[in-house]
Design a protein around this motif. Structure first.
Motif, PDB file in Angstrom:
ATOM      1  N   GLY A 118     180.748 -40.197  46.838  1.00 19.84           N
ATOM      2  CA  GLY A 118     181.814 -40.079  45.854  1.00 19.84           C
ATOM      3  C   GLY A 118     181.782 -38.748  45.131  1.00 19.84           C
ATOM      4  N   LEU A 119     180.590 -38.294  44.774  1.00 16.26           N
ATOM      5  CA  LEU A 119     180.456 -37.007  44.089  1.00 16.26           C
ATOM      6  C   LEU A 119     180.895 -35.854  44.981  1.00 16.26           C
ATOM      7  CD1 LEU A 119     177.004 -37.457  42.289  1.00 16.26           C
ATOM      8  CD2 LEU A 119     179.267 -37.474  41.228  1.00 16.26           C
ATOM      9  N   ALA A 120     180.628 -35.982  46.270  1.00 14.37           N
ATOM     10  CA  ALA A 120     181.007 -34.914  47.202  1.00 14.37           C
ATOM     11  C   ALA A 120     182.515 -34.714  47.266  1.00 14.37           C
ATOM     12  CB  ALA A 120     180.453 -35.218  48.596  1.00 14.37           C
ATOM     13  N   LYS A 121     183.287 -35.715  46.859  1.00 14.11           N
ATOM     14  CA  LYS A 121     184.746 -35.623  46.890  1.00 14.11           C
ATOM     15  C   LYS A 121     185.323 -35.064  45.591  1.00 14.11           C
ATOM     16  CE  LYS A 121     185.005 -39.633  49.988  1.00 14.11           C
ATOM     17  NZ  LYS A 121     185.438 -41.058  50.113  1.00 14.11           N
ATOM     18  N   LEU A 122     184.456 -34.867  44.593  1.00 12.67           N
ATOM     19  CA  LEU A 122     184.915 -34.384  43.294  1.00 12.67           C
ATOM     20  C   LEU A 122     184.600 -32.916  43.103  1.00 12.67           C
ATOM     21  CD1 LEU A 122     183.744 -37.304  40.951  1.00 12.67           C
ATOM     22  CD2 LEU A 122     185.992 -36.991  42.016  1.00 12.67           C
ATOM     23  N   THR A 123     185.432 -32.252  42.331  1.00 16.50           N
ATOM     24  CA  THR A 123     185.164 -30.877  41.909  1.00 16.50           C
ATOM     25  C   THR A 123     185.026 -30.908  40.392  1.00 16.50           C
ATOM     26  OG1 THR A 123     186.473 -29.980  43.735  1.00 16.50           O
ATOM     27  CG2 THR A 123     185.982 -28.496  41.885  1.00 16.50           C
ATOM     28  N   PRO A 124     183.804 -30.871  39.879  1.00 18.09           N
ATOM     29  CA  PRO A 124     183.626 -31.010  38.436  1.00 18.09           C
ATOM     30  C   PRO A 124     184.107 -29.776  37.687  1.00 18.09           C
ATOM     31  CG  PRO A 124     181.543 -30.488  39.486  1.00 18.09           C
ATOM     32  CD  PRO A 124     182.522 -30.716  40.597  1.00 18.09           C
ATOM     33  N   GLY A 125     184.676 -30.005  36.520  1.00 22.12           N
ATOM     34  CA  GLY A 125     185.050 -28.909  35.655  1.00 22.12           C
ATOM     35  C   GLY A 125     183.840 -28.378  34.911  1.00 22.12           C
ATOM     36  N   PRO A 126     183.996 -27.290  34.179  1.00 28.25           N
ATOM     37  CA  PRO A 126     182.855 -26.688  33.464  1.00 28.25           C
ATOM     38  C   PRO A 126     182.158 -27.659  32.514  1.00 28.25           C
ATOM     39  CG  PRO A 126     184.750 -25.217  33.467  1.00 28.25           C
ATOM     40  CD  PRO A 126     185.237 -26.517  34.018  1.00 28.25           C
ATOM     41  N   THR A 127     182.933 -28.524  31.875  1.00 27.88           N
ATOM     42  CA  THR A 127     182.324 -29.458  30.919  1.00 27.88           C
ATOM     43  C   THR A 127     181.672 -30.652  31.601  1.00 27.88           C
ATOM     44  OG1 THR A 127     184.434 -30.631  30.655  1.00 27.88           O
ATOM     45  CG2 THR A 127     183.969 -28.810  29.117  1.00 27.88           C
ATOM     46  N   ASP A 128     181.982 -30.848  32.874  1.00 25.56           N
ATOM     47  CA  ASP A 128     181.437 -31.999  33.608  1.00 25.56           C
ATOM     48  C   ASP A 128     180.252 -31.643  34.496  1.00 25.56           C
ATOM     49  OD1 ASP A 128     183.378 -33.708  32.567  1.00 25.56           O
ATOM     50  OD2 ASP A 128     184.800 -33.226  34.179  1.00 25.56           O
ATOM     51  N   GLN A 129     179.965 -30.352  34.631  1.00 23.65           N
ATOM     52  CA  GLN A 129     178.969 -29.930  35.600  1.00 23.65           C
ATOM     53  C   GLN A 129     177.586 -30.525  35.309  1.00 23.65           C
ATOM     54  OE1 GLN A 129     179.731 -27.843  38.439  1.00 23.65           O
ATOM     55  NE2 GLN A 129     177.802 -28.827  39.030  1.00 23.65           N
ATOM     56  N   GLY A 130     177.222 -30.594  34.034  1.00 24.76           N
ATOM     57  CA  GLY A 130     175.923 -31.144  33.679  1.00 24.76           C
ATOM     58  C   GLY A 130     175.783 -32.596  34.074  1.00 24.76           C
ATOM     59  N   GLN A 131     176.803 -33.401  33.770  1.00 27.93           N
ATOM     60  CA  GLN A 131     176.756 -34.815  34.140  1.00 27.93           C
ATOM     61  C   GLN A 131     176.788 -34.979  35.653  1.00 27.93           C
ATOM     62  OE1 GLN A 131     180.009 -37.266  32.787  1.00 27.93           O
ATOM     63  NE2 GLN A 131     178.957 -39.184  33.293  1.00 27.93           N
TER      64      GLN A 131
END
Length: 461
Positions: A118-131
């Motif tokens: 599931g994570l591989a399908k997401l592109t995290p934004g700058p505020t989400d990168q840590g989580q």
């Protein structure tokens, strides 16, 4: 046919999600309550936070086969078939073709793969990168933890033949059509180490919740893994790394020896715990009057050693039966996670094996005063590396009699060297049973269902 088990696993995941309060938090925000497929970071966090699944070890089989406890003839007849077979070192362990220990552990592997895919399908934004990083690292840590538990149970110890010895199936995807194969012991350990090293680079030093993974937990597990492989330089390196992140030790003199459960649980800040996990509640390993601690082992504790009164409850004469009560979980369930005290013992053992006797004993002399009555500890001395190693191993057994399956893991690895190998004995109703070093029964059988349906080879017993 292979689709069958992974469909069941997927269904299990969904049912568990629907039944867990923490997971209700992310179900509540969905437009369609019937859509329980995790898609957002919050969803994946909920999967990994399913503590009754992710933080419970489902394979304490080796614990039943160790030399730290015994049953009375009457109690032996009251326990479950799996426990009894493991205790008696029987050839057959599972009364049916199915093993819940195997299935539930692979369910957790499935969870981690759901998160990773599931994570591989997401592109995290700058505020989400840590989580995002914490979730990926957490999933890799949990998967490695399950693989390590499985390989220590259903495969031979890591030896010179690891490149050809059958390992365990490494399920790395949720693809129901993926063919299950055992691979090799070496390949299994390579995957465990790869997952943990990647997790190490993604996780915070410690998480505010000790039920979650952390960099220190990944390093502590790497130290345990390398120790089981006999790779002492790497085990020492990772023990030192983990101690650099967390090295707190508990003063046993502050605990109440009269308490039924003398150690705090992780919710009330267990000072030494790095990662909290607990064993399935088989009757053999509950701190109640079913299984009794080996008398000679109990008597080996020094009178001033507080582990003797905090770990155990001894009945008065004429019974003199001893039961274990000192779980680091602070509950009835036995602690099966990672704690700072284990790191000190790994460090001490590796130093002794490197010929550094004085340094190894210094490590013990840092830890053991916190296990002794106030002002009663006399510093240990060892003039040779061999003496230092023997002392470390003696106190390691006393420190972890019912932690995870460390005693079983230690027997498996120590049996590889003649000077530390031992034969286990049981007297059962007048019949003397034995388990010689490196016996085939140090590896548990592959459940019949996995053999019959998926073509996995069995382990000789």
């Amino acid at each position: 046919m292979k689709r069958h088990i992974y469909t069941l696993l997927a269904a299990t995941c969904i049912m568990l999600l629907l039944g867990c309060n923490k997971e209700d938090e992310w179900l509540d925000v969905k437009y369609n309550k019937g859509d329980v497929v995790p898609k957002a970071l919050k969803d994946f966090q909920a999967l990994l936070d399913n503590e009754p699944i992710m933080n419970q070890s489902h394979i304490p089989l080796g614990l039943f086969s160790t030399d730290n406890f015994y049953y009375t003839p009457t109690n032996l007849q009251t326990i479950g078939v799996v426990e009894r077979n493991a205790f008696l070192w029987e050839k057959e362990i599972f009364p049916t073709d199915i093993s819940g220990d195997w299935q539930l552990t692979y369910t957790k592997v499935f969870y981690t793969n759901v998160v990773l895919e599931g994570l591989a399908k997401l592109t995290p934004g700058p505020t989400d990168q840590g989580q995002y990083n914490r979730l990926k690292g957490g999933a890799l840590f949990f998967r490695a933890f399950q693989f390590y538990t499985l390989v220590q149970t259903f495969a031979r110890p890591y030896t010179a033949s690891a490149a050809t010895d059958p390992g365990i199936p490494l399920r790395l995807t949720t693809d129901v059509h993926e063919v299950s194969v055992r691979g090799t012991v070496a390949g299994t350990y390579e995957r465990i180490i790869q997952d943990l090293k990647e997790a190490e680079g993604l996780l915070p030093v410690m998480d505010e919740f000790k039920t979650r993974a952390s960099k220190t937990a990944a390093q502590a597990l790497l130290a345990r893994v390398y120790l089981s492989m006999g790779n002492y330089p790497q085990a020492l390196d990772y023990a030192n790394r983990a101690l650099g992140g967390y090295n707190t030790l508990m003063n046993y003199a502050d605990r109440n020896p009269a308490a039924l459960l003398p150690f705090p649980n992780f919710l009330t800040v267990q000072p030494e715990n790095i990662f909290n996990c607990y064993n399935t509640n088989y009757s053999a390993i509950r701190p109640i009057n079913i299984a009794f601690v080996d008398t000679l082992f109990y008597d080996s504790y020094h009178a001033d050693d507080l582990r003797k009164v905090l770990y155990y409850r001894a009945d008065p004469p004429p019974s003199k039966k001893v039961v274990f009560k000192g779980s680091y979980s602070g509950a009835v369930s036995l602690f099966a996670g990672l704690a700072s005290n284990e790191l000190y013992y790994i460090k001490a053992e590796c130093l002794a094996r490197d010929g550094k006797a004085a340094e190894a004993i210094d490590v013990l002399n840092t830890l053991l005063p916190k296990r002794w009555k106030v002002n009663s500890f006399v510093p240990l001395v060892a003039t040779t590396a061999e003496a230092a190693l023997a002392t470390v191993l003696e106190h390691r057994r006393k420190e972890f009699p019912f932690t995870a399956v460390l005693r079983w893991d230690d027997l498996r690895r120590l049996n590889q060297t003649p000077t530390t190998a031992i034969t286990l004995y049981r007297n059962v109703n007048g019949t003397l049973l034995s388990l010689p070093p490196n016996d085939n029964r140090y590896v548990f059988p592959i459940p019949k269902q996995e053999q019959n349906i998926y073509g996995l080879s069995d382990n000789p017993r």
